[in-house]
Design an enzyme around this catalytic site. Sequence first.
Site, short mmCIF file in Angstrom:
data_model
loop_
_atom_site.label_atom_id
_atom_site.label_comp_id
_atom_site.label_asym_id
_atom_site.label_seq_id
_atom_site.Cartn_x
_atom_site.Cartn_y
_atom_site.Cartn_z
N TRP A 355 0.97 -1.01 0.38
CA TRP A 355 0.08 0.09 0.39
C TRP A 355 0.90 1.00 0.10
CZ3 TRP A 355 -1.58 3.05 4.49
CH2 TRP A 355 -1.12 2.69 5.66
N ASP A 356 2.13 1.38 -0.10
CA ASP A 356 3.42 2.01 0.01
C ASP A 356 2.99 3.26 -1.74
OD1 ASP A 356 4.10 0.14 2.14
OD2 ASP A 356 6.00 0.24 1.82
N GLU A 498 0.81 -2.69 12.41
CA GLU A 498 0.45 -3.73 12.49
C GLU A 498 1.14 -4.22 13.76
OE1 GLU A 498 2.43 -3.63 7.89
OE2 GLU A 498 3.34 -3.46 9.10
N LYS A 611 2.80 0.80 15.81
CA LYS A 611 3.80 0.88 15.02
C LYS A 611 4.07 2.08 13.81
CE LYS A 611 5.49 -1.52 11.18
NZ LYS A 611 5.96 -3.24 10.75
#
Length: 783
Positions: A355-356, A498, A611
């Site tokens: 998805w970056d 995550e 995160k």
Amino acid sequence: MMNYTYGKGEYENWIVSETEFSPDTLGKCESIMYLGNGYMGLRSVTEEPYLKEVRNLFVNGTFNKFGEGEVTELPNLADVSRIDLRIDGERFSLEIGNTENYIRQLNLKEAELIRQFDWTSPKGKTLRFRFRRFVSLDNLHLIGMKMEIENGNEPVTISFDSGIDGRMTNSGTQHFLEGEKRIFDKRFIQLLQHTTESKIDIVMNAAHKVLVNDTELKNPLMNIDRRKIWLTFEAELAPGDKLEMEKLTTVYTSIDRPFSEKGTTLQKLREVALQDLKTSLDIGYDELFQKHVQAWKERVWNRYNLHIQTKDGFDLLSLRFAIYHLTAMAPAHDERMGIGAKALSGEGYKGHSFWDTEIFILPFFIYTNPRVARSLLTYRYLGLEGARKKAKENDYEGAMYPWEAAWPSDGEVTPVWGAVDIVTGKQTRIWSGYIEQHITADIAFAVYQYYQITGDQDFMDQYGYEMVFDTAKFWASRLEWNEEHGRYHINDVIGPDEYKEHVNNNAFTNYMAHFNMKLAINYYEELKRNHSPILNRLNEKLNLDKAYSLWLDRSEKIYLPEPNENFVIPQDDTYLQLKEIDLTKYKQSKKVGTLFLDYNLEQVNQMQVTKQADVLVLFYLLNQVEPFFNEEVKRANFHYYEPRTLHDSSLSLSTHAILANDLGDTQLAYSLFRRAAEIDLGPFMHSSDHGIHAASIGGIWQAAVCGFAGIRLEGDRLSIHPKLPDHWEELTFTIYWKDEPVSIKITKYRLTIRTKGEKEIPLTVFGERHVCQGELEISYLSK
């Protein structure tokens, strides 16, 4: 040691430098100085070999799966960068002798790697070395290298081996069958490689031109061994003599267009590749390099036109660094290829796309180079085949995009096992490929953002509508009815954070799924009103009439976590009830992931620790659609989640920087922007060993342009709300709106917008509506 102040004159704030050689910290500069053109990427390893080096050459799209139990990855092609030098018959290395005036530099402006130093051998002989290298943006298949050695005080014998070394692996995995090796006319070297599973042919050619005091050395010793082919040159240098070597390499594959078309033979591919090398050798290194420099000037620097007047030149350098790498990583030549999480700079994440791309990298191209943005989104359209396959395998409908993607039709390629569990000693299970599902809605959002900014109706007609409809079908089938609460839930997922696995009703996932279905409803109704032939075609393919009724019903009944009494949106059903620990030492750590030196993932799953940006990235995205969340809610959530976020993902800092700036804390925003820039450019010499952080690099640009400049999509309008850092006097750049270039200049007191065409561009500036046609100037001293 890194230094960013060596650029002078026209190169000021253009030069990334390493000023000391260390054989124990090779990875950082190999990665951040890598050379690429979107077709291929060459890691900037030194010519002479060292124990801890990582030699990588990747060509985009050449994925191969070594065997059962492994996942497909970009294979490490044969190496052309290594030169085995001998001085009076003894191996040359900077680990022996005495080195002075060492510097290795990446010139961002000209996309050239330069390394030079003075070296005294153990026997007291002095030599001056200079190495140059580029990967051409003018000819995507070409690599150029140049070596210069000047002799100092005593006669010396120089010999070296240079060629093509096919013994490379991906951390031990060999992806190629040994192919034919040839040397033509004692000059042109050719190596064929063939991937073991994907059956891709690689043709590599190299040629050398070696001069001593302008006289060419001919008749080198020819050598062929297993998976390796090379030439050996030798010369006697008197004091003051100079040896020069030019090495040119061409790289071609059978998936290159037009060679991937049926009927093209390997022989034809070999002939074209060899002829390209011969033509390039006739032109010569210097002229080829100038063509490459001109391509960067015209296609990149003149197009994006980004500049800052700032008291800290690092800020400008970091943005140029971002644009350099965004250009080097983007496969603008072929829509069948995406962008890997480490771009083409290292083996990290195996070249897979996440998805970056859609959330952190794509906005740069949507705003500045829509043609490339379209190509990257078309890659996702071609990936519908794999997405539909994944949905079917998981008993869902529509298109369920893979968390990690490789070749478009491959489907899910996320590895099953990861790093060690420090408690059990076993490998950690990677659940992302199974339950990190928000990427499906992220891609739909990217289609929406692209269409709103570019107005590319042709893309929507051919690809975009189908992508949105099929992803919405997935979400409608993914929802789970909760009888007790009378609403639909999304259970057992991983959100952007995550560190929280197997959670129910992750806020980001639920809201984005809702957005995806509402977008499909809007597009369905729009097509029904205005473009019924397109709707009929897609209805026949996707059964949209049935899907539409499901979207209407389920989008109204999906659970969307709302702010509590403190205006905080719960990240998921249990996050706000988890225990809290003192995170100070982890937030202050210069290394990421230090939390896992004390806890395993199961334990972290029970703590209020995040995160990366989760709820906050949701604010950033959805407020570009409509005002979902007011400033009070944004402020409360920022101040709740920021102290609990470790930014252990490189994706996180830029979003926090943008939100901090939105909330008026420009000082904190700049601090976060600076930290994002220092993920790769900072002083920690192991930060980038496995490759650059591609998403963070896209985030650097977004933090500046979407954050400090306040450029944002606002429904169907371009919104501008600048808040520059205190030490930035001026920010200028060019973006595109509906295919119209828009030049923007921001100072402390004035916003100037210029367009070239006659289109009227609807704007919102500081909340007030304007129309720009030609030029618009707004003073905002009082803002």
